[in-house]
Design a protein around this motif. Structure first.
Motif, mmCIF file in Angstrom:
data_model
loop_
_atom_site.group_PDB
_atom_site.id
_atom_site.type_symbol
_atom_site.label_atom_id
_atom_site.label_comp_id
_atom_site.label_asym_id
_atom_site.label_seq_id
_atom_site.Cartn_x
_atom_site.Cartn_y
_atom_site.Cartn_z
ATOM 1 N N PHE A 117 9.830 -0.252 -33.344
ATOM 2 C CA PHE A 117 10.360 -0.205 -31.981
ATOM 3 C C PHE A 117 9.340 0.427 -31.025
ATOM 4 O O PHE A 117 9.221 0.013 -29.869
ATOM 5 N N GLY A 118 8.620 1.420 -31.513
ATOM 6 C CA GLY A 118 7.565 1.996 -30.690
ATOM 7 C C GLY A 118 6.495 0.974 -30.352
ATOM 8 O O GLY A 118 6.002 0.908 -29.215
ATOM 9 N N MET A 119 6.144 0.146 -31.328
ATOM 10 C CA MET A 119 5.127 -0.887 -31.094
ATOM 11 C C MET A 119 5.610 -1.925 -30.081
ATOM 12 O O MET A 119 4.816 -2.463 -29.298
ATOM 13 N N LYS A 120 6.904 -2.213 -30.072
ATOM 14 C CA LYS A 120 7.437 -3.130 -29.056
ATOM 15 C C LYS A 120 7.211 -2.556 -27.658
ATOM 16 O O LYS A 120 6.861 -3.284 -26.727
ATOM 17 N N GLY A 121 7.418 -1.248 -27.523
ATOM 18 C CA GLY A 121 7.199 -0.617 -26.230
ATOM 19 C C GLY A 121 5.736 -0.664 -25.821
ATOM 20 O O GLY A 121 5.407 -0.984 -24.673
ATOM 21 N N MET A 122 4.838 -0.342 -26.757
ATOM 22 C CA MET A 122 3.417 -0.368 -26.442
ATOM 23 C C MET A 122 2.952 -1.783 -26.096
ATOM 24 O O MET A 122 2.044 -1.964 -25.273
ATOM 25 N N ALA A 123 3.572 -2.794 -26.708
ATOM 26 C CA ALA A 123 3.218 -4.179 -26.405
ATOM 27 C C ALA A 123 3.443 -4.494 -24.930
ATOM 28 O O ALA A 123 2.670 -5.235 -24.311
ATOM 29 N N ALA A 124 4.510 -3.928 -24.343
ATOM 30 C CA ALA A 124 4.769 -4.153 -22.922
ATOM 31 C C ALA A 124 3.624 -3.597 -22.083
ATOM 32 O O ALA A 124 3.144 -4.252 -21.150
ATOM 33 N N TYR A 125 3.172 -2.385 -22.403
ATOM 34 C CA TYR A 125 2.089 -1.773 -21.641
ATOM 35 C C TYR A 125 0.775 -2.541 -21.830
ATOM 36 O O TYR A 125 0.023 -2.742 -20.872
ATOM 37 N N ALA A 126 0.491 -2.951 -23.061
ATOM 38 C CA ALA A 126 -0.734 -3.704 -23.331
ATOM 39 C C ALA A 126 -0.720 -5.043 -22.596
ATOM 40 O O ALA A 126 -1.754 -5.508 -22.104
ATOM 41 N N HIS A 127 0.456 -5.660 -22.523
ATOM 42 C CA HIS A 127 0.604 -6.934 -21.802
ATOM 43 C C HIS A 127 0.229 -6.760 -20.330
ATOM 44 O O HIS A 127 -0.545 -7.555 -19.775
ATOM 45 N N HIS A 128 0.762 -5.735 -19.675
ATOM 46 C CA HIS A 128 0.488 -5.526 -18.260
ATOM 47 C C HIS A 128 -0.987 -5.204 -18.022
ATOM 48 O O HIS A 128 -1.588 -5.686 -17.046
ATOM 49 N N ALA A 129 -1.563 -4.384 -18.886
ATOM 50 C CA ALA A 129 -2.984 -4.050 -18.742
ATOM 51 C C ALA A 129 -3.846 -5.296 -18.913
ATOM 52 O O ALA A 129 -4.814 -5.511 -18.163
ATOM 53 N N ASP A 130 -3.487 -6.123 -19.875
ATOM 54 C CA ASP A 130 -4.251 -7.349 -20.138
ATOM 55 C C ASP A 130 -4.222 -8.279 -18.926
ATOM 56 O O ASP A 130 -5.235 -8.900 -18.581
ATOM 57 N N ARG A 131 -3.068 -8.392 -18.295
ATOM 58 C CA ARG A 131 -2.962 -9.241 -17.104
ATOM 59 C C ARG A 131 -3.913 -8.804 -16.009
ATOM 60 O O ARG A 131 -4.360 -9.609 -15.186
ATOM 61 N N LEU A 132 -4.224 -7.503 -15.988
ATOM 62 C CA LEU A 132 -5.117 -6.962 -14.969
ATOM 63 C C LEU A 132 -6.549 -6.826 -15.472
ATOM 64 O O LEU A 132 -7.382 -6.161 -14.860
ATOM 65 N N GLY A 133 -6.829 -7.467 -16.613
ATOM 66 C CA GLY A 133 -8.200 -7.524 -17.114
ATOM 67 C C GLY A 133 -8.645 -6.337 -17.939
ATOM 68 O O GLY A 133 -9.845 -6.182 -18.211
#
Length: 520
Positions: A117-133
């Motif tokens: 469940f923690g990794m699911k949360g971190m995936a959200a943050y990594a997704h947003h960072a990735d969108r911004l390069g």
């Protein structure tokens, strides 16, 4: 079905017939199948030693898809499963056996669930960072490592070590997203945000994705359409590169769980950019648009083009057709206020560090509370409103995430020119709170746990889980957590956390304040 990943799970034990969030059993099954497909892909990539940009994004976006209130679209979820299976087949790897994630010795299942469940949360943050390069090799590699470990039969001590290691990696991920946001949108500055809605065409943007908001603001420029943030998009008003758009007019409504009441007959389209999607009601379902990993059957989905951009013209056309409200509409926060403040991220707070330190040394600020986290709809969360109302006048309240909508329209006055309530931003801006705490500890030559600082957190979904694990990995103790402890934390694991970190369940506001401040 069986699901206990969010705070509102049935009976604080687990949803077995239908999700409290509205998730149906077939959707829950597909989400479990997606997690299994991602584990198999991670195992195959680790075995072959061949990571690609496509597999990185699949693991991140796939985990994000299974986070609470993100995607209820079975066809979309099946599509991600199919992509994961296809990528594994490209590696010429057979289907790898996967452990039963929620069956086994109680404490071990609890720890496995906590990491997942923690990794699911971190995936959200990594997704947003990735969108911004912004990407990071250690963070991306950890998704493979973590998913493979979830498929192992580790001991209790091995799980605990993994969870703390994950917490440190998630801190790096929050730092990465903070860098991505500030480099693209500027350093947040304090902003007062109106909650009343102007007459005329408008669009509401919900979720967390600042880049989606930026693209929409560009595409609506000069078209006579006002844009309003909703929920966790409120902190957007503090970013200079977003607030410069004059038609970013204010904030619509309060927290995500009030959508079904606040969106009734809304004469405007609503864009959902990430999680916090409530099943739409018939009175407004024809005005809901989704994008990114968000999905709901029957809703129009805005796809990302090959150039990485999105075309929001369907929302723009509908906004003009619906026309908005005929007259200015007065709306208020939960406590009746019409103005909310935001923009007190670490840049602003640390710019006022000397004023803050001086006020603490002079006894004008006796204590600082960080009251924040994810909000939800069930009873018991009024605790946080009452807690904030009862904090003494010589204390500050820092807040972040959507839990702040319980009290962020209150006017509690100021101390030495600093407002007593300071919104630090979205849930990922827990990084700001950590930076401020570390800076104060350095200034007073002490440990963070020795500061007159107490964290009083509300949790709902998996981003709150990864933040909690980061705080524990940093050794932060005496955290108050509510409205309940997670159902996936077994008695044994809960005891370990309480013994090691003095993790406290909330009780009553007066009782907890007395304990924190040493009164009585």
């Amino acid at each position: 079905m069986f699901c206990y990943q969010c705070q509102q799970t049935a009976g604080n034990k687990g949803c077995v017939k239908v999700g409290v969030c509205g998730k149906q059993p077939d959707t829950a099954r597909l989400q479990d199948e997606l997690v299994i497909a991602l584990i198999r892909l991670a195992e195959a990539v680790q075995e072959k030693g061949v990571r690609t940009r496509e597999t990185d994004r699949l693991l991140i976006d796939g985990l994000f898809t299974t986070l609470t209130n993100v995607n209820f679209d079975n066809q979309a979820i099946q599509g991600v499963i199919d992509r994961a299976v296809e990528e594994r087949k490209k590696l010429e790897m057979k289907e790898i056996p996967v452990v039963d994630l929620f069956v086994g010795e109680t404490d071990l299942v609890s720890l496995r669930s906590t990491l997942l469940f923690g990794m699911k949360g971190m995936a959200a943050y990594a997704h947003h960072a990735d969108r911004l390069g912004q990407r990071d090799e250690e963070i991306n590699q950890w998704f493979y490592k973590g998913l493979c470990e979830i498929n192992r039969e580790n001991s209790v001590n091995e799980w605990l070590e993994l969870i703390l290691e994950f917490g440190r990696v998630n801190l790096k991920c929050m730092e990465l997203l903070d860098k991505a946001n500030t480099e693209n949108f500027g350093t947040p500055v304090p902003a007062k945000v109106h909650t009343d809605i102007k007459k005329g065409p408008f669009i509401v943007v919900s979720g967390h994705d600042l880049e989606d908001l930026k693209e929409l603001l560009e595409q609506t420029k000069g078209k006579g359409i006002n844009v309003y943030t909703h929920g966790e998009m409120l902190p957007a008003h503090g970013y200079p590169e977003l607030s410069k758009y004059e038609h970013l007019a204010g904030n619509f409504g309060t927290a995500w769980q009030n959508q079904q009441k606040e969106f009734v007959d809304i004469p405007a389209p609503v864009l959902f950019t990430t999680n916090c999607l409530m099943p739409p009601r018939p009175s407004y379902e024809d005005r809901i648009y989704t994008t990114s990993v968000v999905g709901y059957e029957g809703m129009v989905h805005i796809q990302e083009g090959v150039d990485g951009k999105k075309d929001f013209s369907p929302l723009i056309r509908q906004a003009l057709e619906l026309g908005g409200y005929e007259h200015d509409r007065s709306m208020s926060g939960i406590n009746g206020g019409h103005i909310m403040t935001t923009g007190f991220a670490h840049g602003t707070v640390l710019a006022n560090a000397q004023k803050l330190i001086s006020a603490i040394r002079q006894g004008k600020i006796k204590h600082i509370f960080l009251v924040g986290g994810c909000d939800g709809a069930q009873p018991g969360r009024n605790y946080y409103t009452e807690f904030v109302k009862q904090t003494p006048m010589d204390t500050l309240v820092l807040t972040l995430a959507c839990g702040k909508f319980r009290f962020n329209d209150l006017d509690l006055g100021e101390i030495e020119g600093l407002p007593r309530i300071m919104d630090m931003g979205q849930c990922n801006d827990a990084y700001s709170a950590i930076k401020v705490a570390v800076a104060l500890a350095e200034a007073f030559d002490c440990e963070v746990n020795d500061l007159p600082l107490t964290l009083v957190l509300t949790w709902y979904e998996q981003k709150a889980v990864c933040i909690l694990l980061t705080l524990l990995a940093l050794g932060i103790k005496n955290i108050y957590l509510g409205p309940t402890f997670p159902a996936f934390l077994s008695e044994g694991v809960t005891k370990v956390l309480r013994d090691a970190y003095n993790l406290q369940p909330i009780t009553a506001p007066e009782q907890d304040l007395d304990a924190i401040l040493g009164r009585g």
